[in-house]
Motif scaffolding. Structure first.
Motif, mmCIF file in Angstrom:
data_model
loop_
_atom_site.group_PDB
_atom_site.id
_atom_site.type_symbol
_atom_site.label_atom_id
_atom_site.label_comp_id
_atom_site.label_asym_id
_atom_site.label_seq_id
_atom_site.Cartn_x
_atom_site.Cartn_y
_atom_site.Cartn_z
ATOM 1 N N ILE A 1 0.839 -1.206 0.000
ATOM 2 C CA ILE A 1 0.000 0.000 0.000
ATOM 3 C C ILE A 1 0.871 1.252 0.000
ATOM 4 C CG2 ILE A 1 -1.731 1.291 1.290
ATOM 5 C CD1 ILE A 1 -2.772 -1.354 2.357
ATOM 6 N N PHE A 2 1.899 1.267 0.841
ATOM 7 C CA PHE A 2 2.776 2.434 0.946
ATOM 8 C C PHE A 2 3.541 2.658 -0.363
ATOM 9 C CE2 PHE A 2 6.793 4.438 2.629
ATOM 10 C CZ PHE A 2 6.218 5.674 2.873
ATOM 11 N N ALA A 3 4.049 1.571 -0.956
ATOM 12 C CA ALA A 3 4.830 1.689 -2.182
ATOM 13 C C ALA A 3 3.985 2.207 -3.340
ATOM 14 C CB ALA A 3 5.442 0.333 -2.549
ATOM 15 N N ARG A 4 2.738 1.775 -3.409
ATOM 16 C CA ARG A 4 1.870 2.180 -4.524
ATOM 17 C C ARG A 4 1.351 3.607 -4.366
ATOM 18 N NH1 ARG A 4 0.490 -1.975 -7.944
ATOM 19 N NH2 ARG A 4 -1.156 -0.680 -8.828
ATOM 20 N N SER A 5 1.472 4.170 -3.172
ATOM 21 C CA SER A 5 0.955 5.522 -2.954
ATOM 22 C C SER A 5 2.065 6.554 -2.771
ATOM 23 C CB SER A 5 0.039 5.539 -1.727
ATOM 24 O OG SER A 5 0.773 5.201 -0.561
ATOM 25 N N THR A 6 3.318 6.144 -2.943
ATOM 26 C CA THR A 6 4.423 7.086 -2.775
ATOM 27 C C THR A 6 5.489 6.785 -3.823
ATOM 28 O OG1 THR A 6 5.965 8.039 -1.169
ATOM 29 C CG2 THR A 6 5.700 5.645 -1.133
ATOM 30 N N LEU B 1 10.036 5.959 -0.122
ATOM 31 C CA LEU B 1 10.082 4.638 0.497
ATOM 32 C C LEU B 1 11.503 4.309 0.937
ATOM 33 C CD1 LEU B 1 8.086 1.562 -0.482
ATOM 34 C CD2 LEU B 1 10.518 1.276 -0.064
ATOM 35 N N GLY B 2 12.500 4.770 0.160
ATOM 36 C CA GLY B 2 13.884 4.573 0.570
ATOM 37 C C GLY B 2 14.201 5.301 1.868
ATOM 38 N N LEU B 3 13.689 6.517 2.020
ATOM 39 C CA LEU B 3 13.880 7.248 3.275
ATOM 40 C C LEU B 3 13.210 6.536 4.438
ATOM 41 C CD1 LEU B 3 13.348 10.936 2.053
ATOM 42 C CD2 LEU B 3 15.501 9.858 2.740
ATOM 43 N N ALA B 4 12.010 5.987 4.180
ATOM 44 C CA ALA B 4 11.312 5.241 5.227
ATOM 45 C C ALA B 4 12.104 3.993 5.631
ATOM 46 C CB ALA B 4 9.915 4.850 4.754
ATOM 47 N N THR B 5 12.690 3.313 4.641
ATOM 48 C CA THR B 5 13.501 2.128 4.922
ATOM 49 C C THR B 5 14.709 2.489 5.772
ATOM 50 O OG1 THR B 5 12.822 1.112 2.827
ATOM 51 C CG2 THR B 5 14.815 0.250 3.865
ATOM 52 N N TRP B 6 15.363 3.606 5.416
ATOM 53 C CA TRP B 6 16.535 4.045 6.187
ATOM 54 C C TRP B 6 16.130 4.425 7.609
ATOM 55 C CZ3 TRP B 6 18.039 8.291 8.937
ATOM 56 C CH2 TRP B 6 19.387 8.372 9.278
ATOM 57 N N CYS B 7 15.040 5.155 7.753
ATOM 58 C CA CYS B 7 14.593 5.585 9.084
ATOM 59 C C CYS B 7 14.270 4.379 9.971
ATOM 60 C CB CYS B 7 13.365 6.487 8.967
ATOM 61 S SG CYS B 7 13.713 8.124 8.279
ATOM 62 N N LEU C 1 -0.241 8.439 1.322
ATOM 63 C CA LEU C 1 0.610 8.159 2.474
ATOM 64 C C LEU C 1 1.940 8.888 2.318
ATOM 65 C CD1 LEU C 1 -0.072 4.340 2.790
ATOM 66 C CD2 LEU C 1 -0.560 6.035 4.548
ATOM 67 N N THR C 2 2.404 9.507 3.397
ATOM 68 C CA THR C 2 3.669 10.234 3.376
ATOM 69 C C THR C 2 4.643 9.592 4.359
ATOM 70 O OG1 THR C 2 2.957 11.760 5.123
ATOM 71 C CG2 THR C 2 2.451 12.379 2.837
ATOM 72 N N LEU C 3 5.874 10.057 4.328
ATOM 73 C CA LEU C 3 6.890 9.548 5.247
ATOM 74 C C LEU C 3 6.498 9.811 6.692
ATOM 75 C CD1 LEU C 3 9.710 8.331 5.714
ATOM 76 C CD2 LEU C 3 10.656 10.647 5.467
ATOM 77 N N ASP C 4 5.921 10.992 6.952
ATOM 78 C CA ASP C 4 5.501 11.315 8.326
ATOM 79 C C ASP C 4 4.449 10.332 8.817
ATOM 80 O OD1 ASP C 4 7.201 13.437 8.147
ATOM 81 O OD2 ASP C 4 5.638 14.949 7.833
ATOM 82 N N VAL C 5 3.475 10.029 7.973
ATOM 83 C CA VAL C 5 2.412 9.091 8.357
ATOM 84 C C VAL C 5 3.002 7.704 8.607
ATOM 85 C CG1 VAL C 5 0.310 7.940 7.582
ATOM 86 C CG2 VAL C 5 0.634 10.380 7.140
ATOM 87 N N PHE C 6 3.923 7.291 7.737
ATOM 88 C CA PHE C 6 4.557 5.983 7.893
ATOM 89 C C PHE C 6 5.266 5.879 9.242
ATOM 90 C CE2 PHE C 6 8.181 3.139 7.571
ATOM 91 C CZ PHE C 6 7.633 2.006 6.996
ATOM 92 N N ASP D 1 7.095 -10.318 -11.639
ATOM 93 C CA ASP D 1 5.644 -10.256 -11.427
ATOM 94 C C ASP D 1 5.321 -9.893 -9.975
ATOM 95 O OD1 ASP D 1 5.168 -10.979 -14.076
ATOM 96 O OD2 ASP D 1 5.254 -13.122 -13.599
ATOM 97 N N LEU D 2 6.090 -10.448 -9.044
ATOM 98 C CA LEU D 2 5.870 -10.130 -7.634
ATOM 99 C C LEU D 2 6.183 -8.664 -7.354
ATOM 100 C CD1 LEU D 2 7.450 -13.324 -5.999
ATOM 101 C CD2 LEU D 2 5.014 -12.774 -6.167
ATOM 102 N N LEU D 3 7.260 -8.169 -7.930
ATOM 103 C CA LEU D 3 7.632 -6.771 -7.716
ATOM 104 C C LEU D 3 6.648 -5.817 -8.378
ATOM 105 C CD1 LEU D 3 11.472 -7.141 -8.258
ATOM 106 C CD2 LEU D 3 10.357 -6.472 -6.123
ATOM 107 N N ARG D 4 6.023 -6.262 -9.485
ATOM 108 C CA ARG D 4 5.063 -5.408 -10.182
ATOM 109 C C ARG D 4 3.853 -5.089 -9.297
ATOM 110 N NH1 ARG D 4 4.980 -8.179 -14.375
ATOM 111 N NH2 ARG D 4 6.447 -6.987 -15.655
ATOM 112 N N VAL D 5 3.582 -5.943 -8.321
ATOM 113 C CA VAL D 5 2.475 -5.689 -7.391
ATOM 114 C C VAL D 5 2.714 -4.394 -6.616
ATOM 115 C CG1 VAL D 5 1.260 -6.572 -5.362
ATOM 116 C CG2 VAL D 5 1.950 -8.141 -7.186
ATOM 117 N N PHE D 6 3.987 -4.104 -6.315
ATOM 118 C CA PHE D 6 4.303 -2.882 -5.572
ATOM 119 C C PHE D 6 4.260 -1.640 -6.453
ATOM 120 C CE2 PHE D 6 6.363 -6.379 -3.362
ATOM 121 C CZ PHE D 6 6.053 -6.120 -2.039
ATOM 122 N N GLY D 7 4.282 -1.855 -7.745
ATOM 123 C CA GLY D 7 4.268 -0.738 -8.681
ATOM 124 C C GLY D 7 5.322 -0.918 -9.747
ATOM 125 N N PRO D 8 5.137 -0.303 -10.916
ATOM 126 C CA PRO D 8 6.090 -0.484 -12.027
ATOM 127 C C PRO D 8 7.487 0.031 -11.720
ATOM 128 C CG PRO D 8 4.507 1.269 -12.504
ATOM 129 C CD PRO D 8 4.019 0.586 -11.271
#
Length: 445
Positions: free
Chosen positions: A35-40, A45-51, A182-187, A328-335
């Motif tokens: 959900i987060f990946a498809r809306s940002t 998402l990289g910043l969220a991963t680092w945080c 969804l934003t980084l702050d919300v995450f 195909d699995l990665l495509r679920v998160f977005g192109p």
């Protein structure tokens, strides 16, 4: 004999429950990350991963890993009826977290007041949320270790394993249904609330079992030993339980935020396969340790061969699935995340190393070679960090993943060789070859 059988059944139930919980948690993480990946964007998402990884590693700094001594000290104090010393140790572990948190918060406040944060492209709100998350994670980990030492593994692990992903799935699901971005702050705020919820439930379930009457005078004679134990086992914690966070933080030195986002998504999918391999060690580990302690070499060979066969099979299946269906699995998160396919497959170097070189850490620990384990773990953390950071700075995502995987494989080989040299046990996949040869020989004779 009946009591022994009951203990085995109870242990099996707990182990299976923990494994099922971890798988369920991983699936929930994939759900809210989708959900987060498809809306940002991949950058956010990289910043969220680092945080997230930074907060986890910061939580280790807050506790100084003092809780690592729980499994050693609490049962010993209970057996010696030293309840006041046990209570002092528990209180000390929480006090360390509070003092370190207060010190870091004070430094952060001074930094903000002096205007130092203006030189960095980061919001004070995000840093504050990360600090609060790290504090909660640290306390939850301390409580979990104490619970495990008190034979309350499920109470100590289930709330924290499921609390955060369940809450974030609900929160992100609501945002998705009402079509809010969804934003980084919300995450990060959702992460903080989820961790706090799990830690609160965990504390309520475990609190009654922890000793409460502590004498402050005991600190003067015991705190150095407690602290030293935490320092000694810190490298093992990083390389065994927090490998993902070490790789992410080191890769962030050279990679862009977008590449970190690809790495975060790839690791989320890869984690399902990796934990399947780790589950083999979790299931067979106690039996292997018992056989090693009792000197039953034939049983040791059987368990090592069984583990090797299971792990090689899982790694083979995982590689095939990720190679042919990874895109195909990665495509679920977005192109935007299809480019993580190569990194996803290359991450399989890590479980492949576990499958090939076996449970060397378990063998060395049971055989009393703890100094060897700690030295090799410290070397491994430094090697993985430096190799990943250098490759990420000089090249690209795939190269950084290869560097991390090869560094991890090298330390697994070192552990295997040390097991052969100092303990006389070869934990590698050669145990499977020896088992096949033995079986053929027995059939011939």
């Amino acid at each position: 004999m009946r009591s022994f059988s009951v203990d085995v059944v109870l242990f099996a139930k707990r182990a299976l429950t923990l494994i099922a919980t971890r798988f369920g948690s991983s699936i929930l993480v994939l759900f809210y990350m989708t959900i987060f990946a498809r809306s940002t964007t991949p950058e956010e998402l990289g910043l969220a991963t680092w945080c997230l990884s930074a907060a986890v590693l910061l939580s280790i700094a807050l506790s100084l890993n003092v809780e690592a001594g729980s499994i050693r000290f609490l049962p010993a104090y209970k057996a010696a009826k030293l309840d006041s010393v046990a209570a002092a140790f528990v209180a000390f572990s929480y006090t360390v977290v509070s003092l370190m948190f207060g010190l870091i918060c004070l430094c952060f406040i001074v930094f903000v007041i002096s205007g130092g944060h203006k030189h960095f492209d980061v919001s004070p709100l995000i840093v504050g949320v990360m600090l609060a998350t790290a504090f909660t994670v640290a306390r939850a980990r301390v409580t979990g270790r104490h619970a495990a030492a008190k034979d309350m593994v499920l109470r100590g692990s289930l709330p924290t394993s499921l609390g955060r992903p369940v809450l974030m799935c609900l929160l992100f699901g609501i945002f998705f249904l009402v079509d809010l971005r969804l934003t980084l702050d919300v995450f990060l705020i959702g992460l903080m609330i989820g961790v706090a919820l799990g830690a609160t439930v965990q504390a309520i379930l475990v609190r009654s079992a922890l000793p409460k009457t502590a004498s402050l005078s005991i600190y003067k004679t015991m705190w150095r030993e407690w602290r030293a134990t935490g320092y000694a086992f810190l490298p093992v914690l990083l390389v065994r339980d927090n490998l993902r966070d070490v790789i992410v933080i080191s890769a962030a030195i050279g990679l862009s935020a977008a590449d970190l986002g690809l790495l975060g998504i790839a690791y989320s999918l890869f984690g399902l396969v990796y934990y399947s391999v780790k589950a083999v060690d979790i299931s067979l580990g106690p039996r292997l340790a018992k056989a090693l302690t009792e000197g039953r070499s034939s049983q040791v060979e059987l368990y090592l061969a069984t583990a090797a066969a299971a792990k090689i099979t899982l790694v083979g299946i995982g590689v095939l699935i990720l190679w042919y269906s990874g895109s195909d699995l990665l495509r679920v998160f977005g192109p935007d995340y299809i480019d993580a396919h190569h990194a996803l497959v290359l991450l399989m170097i890590i479980p492949a190393a576990d499958a090939l070189f076996g449970a060397g850490y378990t063998v060395l620990n049971v055989k009393g070679q703890r100094q060897t384990v700690l030295f090799l773990a410290l070397f491994s953390v430094c090697l993985i960090f430096c190799a990943t950071a250098f490759a990420g700075s000089m090249y690209q995502l795939e190269t950084a993943v290869v560097a991390a995987g090869c560094a991890y494989a090298f330390q697994q080989w070192l552990i295997c060789r040390s097991s052969i040299r100092t303990a006389g046990v070869d934990p590698s996949a050669m145990s499977l070859v020896r088992a096949v040869r033995s079986h053929r020989h027995s059939n011939v004779t």
